[in-house]
Design a protein around this motif. Sequence first.
Motif, PDB file in Angstrom:
ATOM      1  N   TYR A 107       0.847  -1.204   0.000  1.00 55.53           N
ATOM      2  CA  TYR A 107       0.000   0.000   0.000  1.00 55.53           C
ATOM      3  C   TYR A 107       0.876   1.246   0.000  1.00 55.53           C
ATOM      4  N   ARG A 130       2.250  -6.067  15.337  1.00 56.65           N
ATOM      5  CA  ARG A 130       0.783  -6.006  15.398  1.00 56.65           C
ATOM      6  C   ARG A 130       0.269  -7.086  16.356  1.00 56.65           C
ATOM      7  N   ARG A 163      -4.290  -5.267  12.412  1.00 56.89           N
ATOM      8  CA  ARG A 163      -3.910  -4.276  11.396  1.00 56.89           C
ATOM      9  C   ARG A 163      -4.711  -2.984  11.512  1.00 56.89           C
TER      10      ARG A 163
END
Length: 379
Positions: free
Chosen positions: A249, A305, A332
């Motif tokens: 991303y 995470r 996430r």
Amino acid sequence: MKRIIIVGGGVIGLSIAFELMKKGCNVTLLEKGKLAGKASGAAAGMLGVHTETRGNPSMTSLAKESRDLFPALAEQLLNCSGIDIGLRQNGMIMPAMTGREQHLLQEEANSPQGMKEELRWLEERELRKMEPSLSRSFIGGLYIPRDGNLLAPRLSEALAISAATMGAVLHEGTEVNTLIMKGRSIIGVNTTRGPLYGDEVVVAGGAWSQHILRRVGIKLDAAPVKGECISVTPKEGFLNRTIVSDDVYLVPKADGTLTIGATEQVGSFSEDVAAESVSRLLAKACTIAPGIAAAAWGKAWAGTRPKTSSRLPFMGRVPDVEGLSLATGHYRNGILLAPITGVLMADLLSDKDCERRLGYEYTRQWDRNRGSTTSEVSR
Ligand code: FAD
Ligand code: GLY
């Protein structure tokens, strides 16, 4: 006034502290390192309701509700702390390179999963006009106009300053070694600076929560998932919206940088960044927007995470143990879910009837034989 102890100074603990202070509670937050020094400072800051809750529909309505709290929260935090969290509600695009990708994304746009009204297919010409820096190989894209991003470290900083301004006590460099139990009640915590007693203890220790709970015989079905990111500074206006593909991303931030993420490594607490990860992320990013090759190099970092096996966070009271609550496992989406987590947990801790009043159903199945826990949050 209820004395509430929060273990963990990431975005989740800080959001709970902030919301509890608004209700006039007495809050002490204990952080073993630096506030937001772990996952919350490493996050890319995407508010990706659609991109991040695909395949996990129980999360969608919670995520949407949380995302929609951000504009008012950003204003409150600015007034209270003077910090601008860099909220950008400029949308996300999932571009397609092949006919098959286009077909799958268009199917998503038309699926009746509750996001339909928030998704729109962009034809190639429209995509090019909106994001001219994207590769010419893309043939269209799924547009999610209401998602966006923010500067994650600033969110935590603003929550911390605001909570402290309202009277919360925040201790950095203070590790909670054990929870203090009396019968089936938790009455406080033992820390590296001595014991502290309270009416409620909330464990918001991110990927380390299971270590704290294990010491009182509670096993969480959760695991750490390491993530690495890099950032560059491209020319101004290079990308206007967050671009999300299956394996990378690109997040254009309010400070002019572009965050590129992220890797996933289950079971690792390491904060090292592998040279190979940097090269892989950069190569993938350049496939999507080739001009990235000319951008100024920024930095690389890693964080951990907190993932649960159901990919849903644990939020709520621990059954059969008085005075103990959890808010962890946001995996996430801890930044995206921070506002709603703060609101729900503060309601829960200050008002017994809140679950019914808010219309949320918290279900937990505790399987003591297998020693595992699963949790679900649904509307
Ligand atoms: P943490 O931030 O890890 O905080 C937990 C804190 O508890 C830590 O500071 C730790 O030191 C402290 N602690 C632990 N044990 C103890 C103890 N015994 N005593 C005292 N303190 C203790 N989410 C999004 O929504 N959008 C994104 O774009 C996004 N991108 C991400 C990218 C990466 C690379 C990573 C790693 C994560 C990303 N996330 C994102 C996820 C998000 O960062 C996390 O879900 C969130 O930060 C979790 O917050 P937390 O407060 O639960 O955990
Ligand atoms: N939500 C983005 C990440 O965790 O990498």
